[in-house]
Design an enzyme around this catalytic site. Structure first.
Site, PDB file in Angstrom:
ATOM      1  N   HIS A  52       1.161  -0.888   0.227  1.00 39.30           N
ATOM      2  CA  HIS A  52      -0.134  -0.124   0.225  1.00 39.30           C
ATOM      3  C   HIS A  52       0.678   1.128   0.539  1.00 39.30           C
ATOM      4  O   HIS A  52       1.696   1.597   0.070  1.00 39.30           O
ATOM      5  CB  HIS A  52      -0.709  -0.550   1.562  1.00 39.30           C
ATOM      6  CG  HIS A  52       0.093   0.188   2.485  1.00 39.30           C
ATOM      7  ND1 HIS A  52      -0.596  -0.752   3.420  1.00 39.30           N
ATOM      8  CD2 HIS A  52       0.128   1.246   3.357  1.00 39.30           C
ATOM      9  CE1 HIS A  52       0.302  -0.478   4.432  1.00 39.30           C
ATOM     10  NE2 HIS A  52       1.216   0.318   4.296  1.00 39.30           N
TER      11      HIS A  52
HETATM   12  P1  TYD Z   1      -1.633  -2.678   7.224  1.00 36.87           P
HETATM   13  O1  TYD Z   1      -1.310  -0.983   7.324  1.00 36.87           O
HETATM   14  O2  TYD Z   1      -2.299  -2.619   6.211  1.00 36.87           O
HETATM   15  O3  TYD Z   1      -0.613  -3.413   7.761  1.00 36.87           O
HETATM   16  P2  TYD Z   1       0.617  -4.030   6.653  1.00 36.87           P
HETATM   17  O4  TYD Z   1       0.762  -3.397   5.156  1.00 36.87           O
HETATM   18  O5  TYD Z   1       1.783  -4.767   7.455  1.00 36.87           O
HETATM   19  O6  TYD Z   1      -0.368  -5.426   6.290  1.00 36.87           O
HETATM   20  O7  TYD Z   1      -2.633  -2.721   9.036  1.00 36.87           O
HETATM   21  C1  TYD Z   1      -2.996  -4.059   9.063  1.00 36.87           C
HETATM   22  C2  TYD Z   1      -4.193  -4.401   9.301  1.00 36.87           C
HETATM   23  O8  TYD Z   1      -3.557  -3.423  10.873  1.00 36.87           O
HETATM   24  C3  TYD Z   1      -5.313  -3.163   8.486  1.00 36.87           C
HETATM   25  O9  TYD Z   1      -6.553  -4.271   9.159  1.00 36.87           O
HETATM   26  C4  TYD Z   1      -5.592  -1.983   9.055  1.00 36.87           C
HETATM   27  C5  TYD Z   1      -5.005  -2.103  11.155  1.00 36.87           C
HETATM   28  N1  TYD Z   1      -3.952  -0.964  12.130  1.00 36.87           N
HETATM   29  C6  TYD Z   1      -4.742  -0.147  12.843  1.00 36.87           C
HETATM   30  O10 TYD Z   1      -6.217  -0.605  13.083  1.00 36.87           O
HETATM   31  N2  TYD Z   1      -4.152  -0.057  13.027  1.00 36.87           N
HETATM   32  C7  TYD Z   1      -3.063   0.912  13.502  1.00 36.87           C
HETATM   33  O11 TYD Z   1      -2.166   1.813  13.247  1.00 36.87           O
HETATM   34  C8  TYD Z   1      -2.175   0.109  12.108  1.00 36.87           C
HETATM   35  C9  TYD Z   1      -1.100   0.437  11.805  1.00 36.87           C
HETATM   36  C10 TYD Z   1      -2.998  -0.733  11.610  1.00 36.87           C
END
Ligand code: TYD
Length: 134
Positions: A52
């Site tokens: 992302h």
């Molecule tokens: P994401 O940022 O998509 O992590 P990655 O890119 O490492 O897979 O986040 C994964 C999940 O966690 C997504 O459902 C959103 C949640 N999340 C939160 O609720 N709060 C946060 O501060 C972060 C970073 C993620």
């Protein structure tokens, strides 16, 4: 604030005998006020996280244990890959980069961020990232 991703070298305070401490402070090593901290752990080797971009978020990522391989791609298609292989190293990630992250066995990713979590400022679709507003 800088507009390109780059490695930050934290001081290592201590000694081999005692162990070390590294410090991240706003206005010193970190170019933004930190409003959120999160960490990612128990990630199976072979999994690619990230995939992302952010429209507003500035981050500094640290591998407090293990090694992280982080690729940052800009909208023009230029990709830089960074190895975070020491706890005294960080990666500054400004907005506007598509990131992919790979974890070594036992790696723990610590992220310092300038904003609270806001799903609205994520770009999760690669084509939207490449074709969207600058
Ligand atoms: P994401 O940022 O998509 O992590 P990655 O890119 O490492 O897979 O986040 C994964 C999940 O966690 C997504 O459902 C959103 C949640 N999340 C939160 O609720 N709060 C946060 O501060 C972060 C970073 C993620």
């Amino acid at each position: 604030m800088a507009t390109e991703g780059h490695i930050i070298h934290f001081d290592k305070i201590g000694s081999e005998e005692l162990g070390y401490i590294s410090v991240a402070e706003y206005g010193k090593q970190i170019p933004f006020a930190i409003n959120r901290v999160y960490w990612t752990y128990h990630t199976p080797v072979g999994i690619e996280r990230g995939n992302h971009a952010h429209t507003r978020l500035h981050q500094v990522v640290i591998a407090v244990n293990g090694t992280l391989e982080i690729s940052l791609e800009n909208k023009a298609g230029q990709t830089n890959t960074f190895m975070l292989d020491h706890p005294a190293k960080g990666l500054y990630v400004p907005p506007g980069y598509w990131r992919t992250i790979r974890f070594s066995e036992g790696a723990v990713l610590l992220c310092l961020a300038n904003e609270l979590y806001d799903e609205q400022e994520y770009i999760r679709d690669y084509d939207s990232f490449k074709n969207g507003e600058p």
